[in-house]
Design an enzyme around this catalytic site. Structure first.
Site, PDB file in Angstrom:
ATOM      1  N   TRP A  54      76.724   6.689 -79.414  1.00 25.53           N
ATOM      2  CA  TRP A  54      77.504   8.263 -78.617  1.00 25.53           C
ATOM      3  C   TRP A  54      76.164   8.893 -78.343  1.00 25.53           C
ATOM      4  O   TRP A  54      75.678   9.383 -78.292  1.00 25.53           O
ATOM      5  CB  TRP A  54      77.928   9.036 -79.486  1.00 25.53           C
ATOM      6  CG  TRP A  54      78.538  10.045 -79.282  1.00 25.53           C
ATOM      7  CD1 TRP A  54      78.008  11.395 -80.201  1.00 25.53           C
ATOM      8  CD2 TRP A  54      79.345   9.816 -78.409  1.00 25.53           C
ATOM      9  NE1 TRP A  54      79.221  12.361 -79.528  1.00 25.53           N
ATOM     10  CE2 TRP A  54      79.746  12.283 -78.285  1.00 25.53           C
ATOM     11  CE3 TRP A  54      80.297   9.959 -77.396  1.00 25.53           C
ATOM     12  CZ2 TRP A  54      80.845  12.262 -77.069  1.00 25.53           C
ATOM     13  CZ3 TRP A  54      80.892  10.502 -76.533  1.00 25.53           C
ATOM     14  CH2 TRP A  54      81.416  11.514 -77.131  1.00 25.53           C
ATOM     15  N   ASP A  91      82.321   4.031 -78.696  1.00 26.30           N
ATOM     16  CA  ASP A  91      82.549   5.494 -79.406  1.00 26.30           C
ATOM     17  C   ASP A  91      83.874   6.218 -78.162  1.00 26.30           C
ATOM     18  O   ASP A  91      83.772   5.392 -77.752  1.00 26.30           O
ATOM     19  CB  ASP A  91      81.244   6.697 -79.639  1.00 26.30           C
ATOM     20  CG  ASP A  91      81.898   7.747 -80.572  1.00 26.30           C
ATOM     21  OD1 ASP A  91      82.591   8.554 -80.529  1.00 26.30           O
ATOM     22  OD2 ASP A  91      81.015   7.065 -81.841  1.00 26.30           O
ATOM     23  N   ASP A  92      83.756   7.089 -78.570  1.00 26.38           N
ATOM     24  CA  ASP A  92      84.705   7.444 -77.569  1.00 26.38           C
ATOM     25  C   ASP A  92      84.542   7.935 -75.971  1.00 26.38           C
ATOM     26  O   ASP A  92      83.175   7.264 -75.574  1.00 26.38           O
ATOM     27  CB  ASP A  92      84.817   9.554 -77.452  1.00 26.38           C
ATOM     28  CG  ASP A  92      85.888   9.637 -77.209  1.00 26.38           C
ATOM     29  OD1 ASP A  92      86.926   9.238 -76.301  1.00 26.38           O
ATOM     30  OD2 ASP A  92      86.067  11.792 -77.752  1.00 26.38           O
ATOM     31  N   CYS A 141      87.687  13.856 -79.608  1.00 25.24           N
ATOM     32  CA  CYS A 141      86.907  15.113 -79.463  1.00 25.24           C
ATOM     33  C   CYS A 141      86.889  15.630 -78.036  1.00 25.24           C
ATOM     34  O   CYS A 141      86.611  16.556 -77.929  1.00 25.24           O
ATOM     35  CB  CYS A 141      85.760  14.922 -80.724  1.00 25.24           C
ATOM     36  SG  CYS A 141      86.477  13.974 -82.148  1.00 25.24           S
ATOM     37  N   LYS A 169      86.118   3.168 -85.914  1.00 26.37           N
ATOM     38  CA  LYS A 169      85.809   4.988 -86.834  1.00 26.37           C
ATOM     39  C   LYS A 169      87.449   5.385 -85.900  1.00 26.37           C
ATOM     40  O   LYS A 169      87.673   5.409 -84.677  1.00 26.37           O
ATOM     41  CB  LYS A 169      84.539   4.965 -85.146  1.00 26.37           C
ATOM     42  CG  LYS A 169      84.678   6.455 -85.568  1.00 26.37           C
ATOM     43  CD  LYS A 169      83.493   6.765 -85.456  1.00 26.37           C
ATOM     44  CE  LYS A 169      82.748   7.871 -84.809  1.00 26.37           C
ATOM     45  NZ  LYS A 169      81.804   8.897 -84.068  1.00 26.37           N
ATOM     46  N   ASP A 171      88.615   9.115 -85.813  1.00 25.13           N
ATOM     47  CA  ASP A 171      88.381  10.631 -86.164  1.00 25.13           C
ATOM     48  C   ASP A 171      88.867  11.876 -86.422  1.00 25.13           C
ATOM     49  O   ASP A 171      90.298  11.116 -86.951  1.00 25.13           O
ATOM     50  CB  ASP A 171      87.597  10.832 -84.413  1.00 25.13           C
ATOM     51  CG  ASP A 171      86.504  11.780 -84.404  1.00 25.13           C
ATOM     52  OD1 ASP A 171      86.785  11.986 -86.027  1.00 25.13           O
ATOM     53  OD2 ASP A 171      85.501  11.674 -83.542  1.00 25.13           O
ATOM     54  N   TRP A 205      84.940  14.116 -91.784  1.00 20.81           N
ATOM     55  CA  TRP A 205      83.821  15.006 -92.147  1.00 20.81           C
ATOM     56  C   TRP A 205      84.007  15.590 -93.283  1.00 20.81           C
ATOM     57  O   TRP A 205      83.161  16.781 -93.012  1.00 20.81           O
ATOM     58  CB  TRP A 205      83.704  16.140 -91.068  1.00 20.81           C
ATOM     59  CG  TRP A 205      83.930  15.764 -89.367  1.00 20.81           C
ATOM     60  CD1 TRP A 205      83.937  14.762 -88.351  1.00 20.81           C
ATOM     61  CD2 TRP A 205      85.018  16.790 -88.390  1.00 20.81           C
ATOM     62  NE1 TRP A 205      84.542  14.541 -87.231  1.00 20.81           N
ATOM     63  CE2 TRP A 205      85.417  15.228 -86.904  1.00 20.81           C
ATOM     64  CE3 TRP A 205      86.028  17.471 -88.107  1.00 20.81           C
ATOM     65  CZ2 TRP A 205      86.048  16.337 -86.081  1.00 20.81           C
ATOM     66  CZ3 TRP A 205      86.657  18.019 -87.735  1.00 20.81           C
ATOM     67  CH2 TRP A 205      86.936  16.844 -86.833  1.00 20.81           C
ATOM     68  N   ARG A 224      83.246   9.837 -94.071  1.00 23.49           N
ATOM     69  CA  ARG A 224      82.241  10.454 -93.399  1.00 23.49           C
ATOM     70  C   ARG A 224      81.961  11.828 -94.329  1.00 23.49           C
ATOM     71  O   ARG A 224      83.189  11.906 -94.496  1.00 23.49           O
ATOM     72  CB  ARG A 224      82.328  10.382 -92.033  1.00 23.49           C
ATOM     73  CG  ARG A 224      81.905   9.847 -90.833  1.00 23.49           C
ATOM     74  CD  ARG A 224      80.053  10.451 -90.912  1.00 23.49           C
ATOM     75  NE  ARG A 224      80.355  11.312 -89.809  1.00 23.49           N
ATOM     76  CZ  ARG A 224      79.896  12.067 -88.884  1.00 23.49           C
ATOM     77  NH1 ARG A 224      80.247  11.198 -87.927  1.00 23.49           N
ATOM     78  NH2 ARG A 224      80.037  13.109 -88.201  1.00 23.49           N
ATOM     79  N   ASP A 228      78.819  16.085 -87.554  1.00 22.87           N
ATOM     80  CA  ASP A 228      77.686  14.854 -87.304  1.00 22.87           C
ATOM     81  C   ASP A 228      76.465  15.956 -87.203  1.00 22.87           C
ATOM     82  O   ASP A 228      75.761  16.933 -87.355  1.00 22.87           O
ATOM     83  CB  ASP A 228      77.652  15.662 -85.262  1.00 22.87           C
ATOM     84  CG  ASP A 228      79.169  14.605 -85.205  1.00 22.87           C
ATOM     85  OD1 ASP A 228      80.005  13.843 -85.948  1.00 22.87           O
ATOM     86  OD2 ASP A 228      79.660  15.059 -83.966  1.00 22.87           O
TER      87      ASP A 228
END
Length: 541
Positions: A54, A91-92, A141, A169, A171, A205, A224, A228
């Site tokens: 990412w 990632d995304d 996201c 992962k 999110d 997060w 997490r 970020d």
């Protein structure tokens, strides 16, 4: 343990409920004992090491099959695989914005013309593992609106398993206000049901209440703890500050994650990047490279491949460092290692060079005539009688591996503080009763089977006297079994009441130790749990 505070009782009851829930959930990869509270899927016994694209590519077109395969090649060709990096994580933006007619996620054919399974097969052919990304919501996201996993957990988990995915992962975007524990437990159960071992990374997060680290252990392999990270000193050190106070929640199979590494992205100085890598290592954080390995310089590889620092992160004991002192931005981190050594990070968060100091006694290593300090960046070593000190530049960190020099001579006593011990689930290192030595005492769970375990070193095999410092503020004795290297050497040893939790006494026993590393464990035999334990003194014959 201190006299049954209401919060401790509630926490113990909650832990029991979580344990029963974990046992009764869907088919697991392993047979999990009823008392297990962690997500015992056998994975991530040390913090995961790898790469995430990412911060290198974002959602740009260069994120594609060739790029991912190229990173796998770099892992092998540049030595990253040899020092422990193994996960190549997507990632995304790998998917199309809509599911197919069967409801399955679809890889973007422009980015991945041969599909995700072909990429996974390539990564596996290099002796590496592959990860993928989605979100515990209706969409991921990215603003392009790729489909998320909410209410598609089993379908998506089955698809990932069929592709050979090794790491997920998950999110937190577009979660529709659904309870975080419900969403993340649903994917946990779906991954288990696939029968494929998949490391589960929760990217929540640290936003929800109760906080993820208080309930994450039976749910994910890592979570997490922050938002970020960005490639600048303020962001990086802010993440370290938020994460370093959570050491009690980390351990083998369940890690605090302050986000990926920024080393090599260009926004910090080499000194700051060494601090970044050092702090992530002592905090037992996942080491997921976030820089463009196709473009970084040799200095970046030297930081990322520092095996001495990696060994601190990957130490099998799985302890996250605690803070020994913090004075005006001059911080001492202390991480206990499996062989009895300690990793000590002297970290300068200020704008000027400063001397940062501590002692072997302060970090729980007192009792030796001398110590060896190995600087894990310069590779130089020096001996000391106990002082641990260095002149540290602004935003720099000196990382020492501290070991006792030459073993403990016969007749000498070495003290192992409670804060260097491993506690069974639910146990804590506390400091609310005065009179203890070191920086705290072990407060075990009120339960039979609750234990406190030390790793001790003997210069030679032979008999030793074991003195256990303790307090028991009740009138009821707290009996325990004492074992050495897995064998009970004294059973039903009573720890009588001491009159108050602030009144400390000791119990002594003798045992034979092997030359080198030994484990000494005290295990409670009644529902009252063990007494509060302050230290273990070991005197060799």
């Amino acid at each position: 343990m201190s006299a049954s505070p209401l919060l401790r009782k509630l926490a113990t009851a909650a832990a029991a409920v979580l344990a029963l829930s974990a046992v009764s959930s869907a088919t697991a990869w392993l047979s999990v004992p009823e008392e297990a509270l962690a997500l015992e899927n056998g994975l991530a016994r040390t913090p995961p090491m790898g790469f995430n694209n990412w911060n290198t590519t974002g959602c740009r077109a260069e994120f594609n099959e060739a790029m991912v395969k190229g990173i796998a090649d770099i892992f092998v060709n540049k030595g990253l695989k040899d020092v422990g990096y193994q996960y190549v994580n997507l990632d995304d933006c790998w998917a199309l914005p809509s599911r197919n007619s069967k409801g399955d996620l679809q890889p973007d054919p422009k980015r991945f013309p041969n599909g995700i399974k072909a990429v996974a097969d390539y990564v596996h052919s290099k002796g590496l593992k592959i990860g993928i990304y989605t979100s515990a919501g209706t969409k991921t996201c990215n603003t392009a609106g790729f489909p998320g996993g909410l209410n598609h957990e089993q379908q998506d988990a089955n698809l990932f398993a069929s592709w050979g995915i090794d790491y997920l992962k998950y999110d937190n975007c577009n979660n529709q206000g659904v309870d975080a524990q419900k969403r993340y437990k649903a994917m946990r159960d779906a991954l288990k049901a696939t029968g494929r071992p998949i490391v589960y990374s929760i990217c929540e997060w640290g936003k929800s209440d109760p906080k993820i680290w208080t309930w994450g252990e039976p749910v994910g392999n890592l979570w997490r703890t922050t938002g970020d990270i960005s490639d600048n000193w303020s962001s990086m050190i802010g993440k370290a500050k938020a994460n370093r106070v959570l050491s009690q929640y980390a351990g083998p199979g369940h890690w605090n994650d302050p986000d990926m590494l920024e080393v090599g992205n260009g926004g910090m100085t080499p000194t700051e990047y060494r601090t970044h890598f050092s702090l992530w290592a002592v905090m037992a954080a996942p080491l997921l490279i976030g820089s463009d390995l196709r473009k970084v310089n040799d200095d970046t590889f030297k930081i990322l491949e520092n095996k001495d620092v990696i060994d601190v992160d990957q130490d099998k004991l799985g302890k996250q460092a605690t803070i020994t002192s913090n004075s005006g931005g001059l911080v001492v981190y202390n991480k206990v290692l499996a062989n009895g050594d300690h990793a000590v990070a002297l970290s300068n968060e200020t704008g000027a060079t400063a001397t940062i100091s501590t002692t072997a006694s302060a970090i729980g290593m007192g009792g030796s005539a001398s110590y060896t300090l190995k600087d894990l960046w310069t590779k130089s070593s020096k001996n000391t009688t106990g002082a641990i000190s260095a002149s540290v530049p602004s935003h720099g960190t000196v990382l020492y591996r501290v070991s006792k020099s030459g073993g403990t001579p016969p007749g000498d006593t070495v003290r192992y503080e409670a804060e260097s011990a491993t506690l069974s689930t639910g146990g804590t290192i506390d400091s609310n009763h005065v009179g203890f030595s070191g920086t705290g005492f072990a407060n075990g769970t009120n339960a039979a089977g609750s234990y406190v375990e030390w790793t001790v070193n003997a210069a030679a095999a032979g008999q030793a006297t074991l003195d256990f410092g303790y307090a028991n503020g009740t009138v009821t004795a707290r009996p325990v079994d004492i074992s050495v290297n897995g064998t009970v050497v004294a059973s039903g040893v009573t720890f009588p009441g001491t009159g108050a939790w602030t009144t400390w006494s000791k119990i002594s026993r003798t045992a034979n130790l092997a030359a080198g590393s030994n484990t000494i464990r005290i295990t409670a035999t009644t529902a009252d749990g063990p007494a509060n334990l302050d230290y273990l003194d070991v005197t060799t014959a």
